[in-house]
Design an enzyme around this catalytic site. Structure first.
Site, short mmCIF file in Angstrom:
data_model
loop_
_atom_site.label_atom_id
_atom_site.label_comp_id
_atom_site.label_asym_id
_atom_site.label_seq_id
_atom_site.Cartn_x
_atom_site.Cartn_y
_atom_site.Cartn_z
N GLN A 182 -33.36 81.49 -17.11
CA GLN A 182 -32.76 82.62 -16.83
C GLN A 182 -31.82 83.22 -15.67
O GLN A 182 -31.23 83.79 -15.86
CB GLN A 182 -34.26 82.63 -16.07
N GLN A 250 -26.64 55.02 -10.10
CA GLN A 250 -26.48 55.91 -11.50
C GLN A 250 -27.55 55.92 -11.92
O GLN A 250 -27.92 56.93 -12.77
CB GLN A 250 -25.30 55.40 -12.56
N HIS A 253 -30.06 58.66 -10.71
CA HIS A 253 -29.77 60.11 -11.73
C HIS A 253 -30.92 60.79 -12.27
O HIS A 253 -31.89 61.44 -12.11
CB HIS A 253 -29.14 60.43 -11.85
N GLU A 323 -17.74 58.86 -17.09
CA GLU A 323 -17.70 60.20 -16.26
C GLU A 323 -17.34 58.90 -15.59
O GLU A 323 -16.45 60.40 -14.92
CB GLU A 323 -19.18 60.63 -15.69
N HIS A 324 -17.72 58.27 -14.73
CA HIS A 324 -18.07 57.39 -13.50
C HIS A 324 -17.19 56.43 -14.23
O HIS A 324 -18.02 55.59 -14.86
CB HIS A 324 -18.86 57.07 -12.51
N ASP A 357 -19.48 61.45 -4.91
CA ASP A 357 -20.14 62.17 -5.75
C ASP A 357 -20.33 63.07 -3.90
O ASP A 357 -21.13 64.19 -4.16
CB ASP A 357 -21.36 61.64 -5.29
N HIS A 416 6.15 94.65 -36.98
CA HIS A 416 6.60 94.06 -35.80
C HIS A 416 7.78 93.63 -35.50
O HIS A 416 7.99 94.09 -34.56
CB HIS A 416 5.86 91.95 -35.89
#
Length: 428
Positions: A182, A250, A253, A323-324, A357, A416
Site C-alpha cells: 500500500q 548475509q 538477513h 550482490e556482494h 552495509d 522532418h
C-alpha cells in the site's frame, strides 16, 4: 555440515526458488484499493496488516524529537559518522554537464538536474534498517531532490527511533507511517495527502517487490531487489574465522538469503582442508550469534566449492554476478582485474561486507539475483536526470541541413525534412 561442499558446477550457483505463492493478485487488489480510496485505504490496510492504524499518516516533529532523545549518544554518533562517510563518497559522484561543438555552429550539451519527488521505502521486518535510510536519503539530498518522502510501517503507532533519527539526520522531508504494497501504491499514484512520487527506492518483502514491479510501468523504480547474497573467495592465506563471519553476515538477513564460498587452492586436499577449517568456525559462530531461524535455512541452499586457478575463480564470480563479493585471497587486486559482474566488492582480509552495509561510504542498495550482469547499485546518478540540449546557429543549420534532409527523406518523414529545409532556405 552447515555448508555443503562439492566440485564446482554452475548448478551450485542457482539461487533458491522464490516459492509458489501467488501474491500478484493480492497486490493488484491492494493497489486498486489505494487508487480508489486514497488515505482511507492506507489506514484500513494498516489496521489489517499491521494490527492497528496509525493515529496520523505522517510522523510529527515531536515524535522525531522524542526519537533522538531515546537513542544513546553512542548510537547517534555512529549514525552521524556513517552519514558523513556516505555523504563524502556520494558527493564526489556529482557529474558535470559536458558541452561539445559537434560541427561548426552546432553545440550539444547535457543539463544535470535532480529528480524532484522521490519516495524511499524502509521495511519494518526483523531488523530496523536505519542504515538503508542513510543509503537512500543522503544521496537524494546531495542530488538536490526537492521533496524526499520516506514510508515505513508503524507498530502500535510507533516507528523505531533509530529510523526517525537517521531520517532527520539525512534530510528526509516527511515520513509516512505506512508500509507494504500500500505504501508503494501511494508513492506511485498519490493520495489526498501524498503527492505522487517521480521515482521509488528501497527494499522490501515479496509484497513490496511485487508492488514495485506492477507500478514500474507507471513510475520509475530503483530496481527489483531479491534476497540478499554474498560470494566469499578464499585461499590458504585467508582467516577461517573472518570467512565464516562474512558468510553468516548475509545468511542472517533471511531464510531465502544465499552465501557462496569459492576456495582457490592448489589441489583438492588443500581445498578440503580450507573448507573444513571454515566449517568448524561456522558451527562455532552459529552457536554464538543466534538467529538460527534465519541462518540455518539460508545455509541449507548455499554451497562451497574448490577452484584450482585464477581464471576458474573469475569465471565462477562472473557467472554468479554476486550482490556482494568478498575477495580475501593473497592478491585480491589480481582477481578484481577480471571481475565484470558484481554489485559491490570488498578486497582483502580486513574488508567485511558489513563495512559497506554501514559505514565505509559506498551504497548498500545493490543488484541481486544476477542483475549485477547488467545494472549497478544505487548511486548519486540514481537521483539525477541528464537532459540533452542543442543549439544551432544559422551556420550550424546550413551545415547540417543536407544530412538532415537526406536522412529524413530516406525514412519517408517529409515534415522532418521540411523543418530543416525552411531554415536552410531562410539562411541563403
Amino acid at each position: 555440515m552447515l555448508l555443503r561442499y562439492s566440485d564446482y558446477s554452475k548448478e551450485l550457483l542457482r539461487r533458491p526458488e522464490a516459492g509458489n505463492d501467488d501474491i500478484l493478485s493480492s497486490v493488484k487488489a491492494i493497489i486498486g484499493k489505494v487508487r480508489a480510496d486514497g488515505d482511507k485505504a492506507l489506514l484500513e490496510l494498516a489496521e489489517r496488516f499491521d494490527g492497528s492504524a496509525p493515529s496520523s499518516l505522517f510522523v510529527t516533529d515531536d515524535e522525531i524529537d522524542a526519537a533522538a532523545s531515546a537513542l544513546s549518544p553512542g548510537l547517534r554518533r555512529a549514525i552521524d559518522a556513517a552519514r558523513d562517510n556516505i555523504a563524502a563518497f556520494h558527493s564526489a559522484q556529482m557529474p558535470e554537464g559536458e558541452t561539445v561543438e559537434t560541427a561548426p555552429g552546432v553545440v550539444c550539451s547535457r543539463k544535470i538536474v535532480p529528480i524532484e519527488r522521490v519516495g524511499l521505502y524502509i521495511p519494518g521486518g526483523t531488523a530496523p534498517l536505519f542504515s538503508t535510510v542513510l543509503m537512500l536519503a543522503v544521496p537524494a539530498r546531495i542530488a538536490g531532490c526537492r521533496d524526499i518522502m520516506l514510508a515505513t510501517p508503524a507498530r502500535n503507532d510507533r516507528i523505531d527511533p533509530a529510523i526517525l533519527y537517521a531520517a532527520r539526520s539525512a534530510g528526509v522531508d516527511r515520513i509516512v507511517k505506512i508500509g507494504g504494497a500500500q505504501a508503494i501504491a501511494a508513492f506511485a499514484y498519490g493520495t489526498e495527502s501524498i503527492e505522487k512520487r517521480d521515482k521509488i527506492f528501497g527494499p522490501g518483502n515479496r509484497f513490496v517487490t511485487a508492488a514495485k514491479m506492477l507500478v514500474s510501468s507507471y513510475v520509475s523504480i530503483d530496481m527489483i531487489a531479491g534476497p540478499s547474497e554474498v560470494m566469499v573467495a578464499v585461499d590458504r592465506t585467508s582467516d577461517p574465522l573472518f570467512a565464516a563471519a562474512d558468510l553468516l553476515s548475509q545468511a542472517e538477513h533471511g531464510k531465502d538469503s544465499q552465501v557462496i564460498l569459492a576456495i582457490r587452492a592448489k589441489d583438492g586436499d588443500e581445498a578440503r582442508a580450507i573448507y573444513e577449517e571454515i566449517e568448524r568456525e561456522l558451527e562455532r559462530e552459529v552457536e554464538k550469534l543466534g538467529r538460527k531461524e534465519y541462518m540455518l535455512p539460508s545455509l541449507s541452499h548455499s554451497s562451497a566449492f574448490p577452484v584450482y586457478d585464477d581464471a576458474s575463480l573469475i569465471d565462477a564470480i562472473n557467472e554468479y554476478a554476486p550482490e556482494h563479493l568478498i575477495i580475501s585471497t593473497e592478491d585480491p587486486e589480481r582477481i578484481l582485474d577480471g571481475v565484470v559482474n558484481a554489485g559491490s566488492v570488498f578486497l582483502g582480509q580486513y574488508s567485511p561486507e558489513s563495512a559497506g552495509d554501514y559505514a565505509s561510504g559506498t551504497n548498500h542498495t545493490l543488484p541481486t539475483s544476477g542483475w549485477a550482469r547488467s545494472s549497478s547499485g544505487v548511486s548519486l546518478d540514481s537521483f539525477l536526470k541528464k537532459i540533452t540540449v542543442q543549439k544551432l546557429s544559422a551556420e550550424g543549420i546550413k551545415a547540417l541541413s543536407p544530412i538532415i534532409e537526406t536522412l529524413a527523406e530516406a525514412e519517408g518523414l517529409m515534415a522532418h525534412r521540411e523543418a530543416s529545409l525552411v531554415r536552410r532556405l531562410a539562411c541563403e
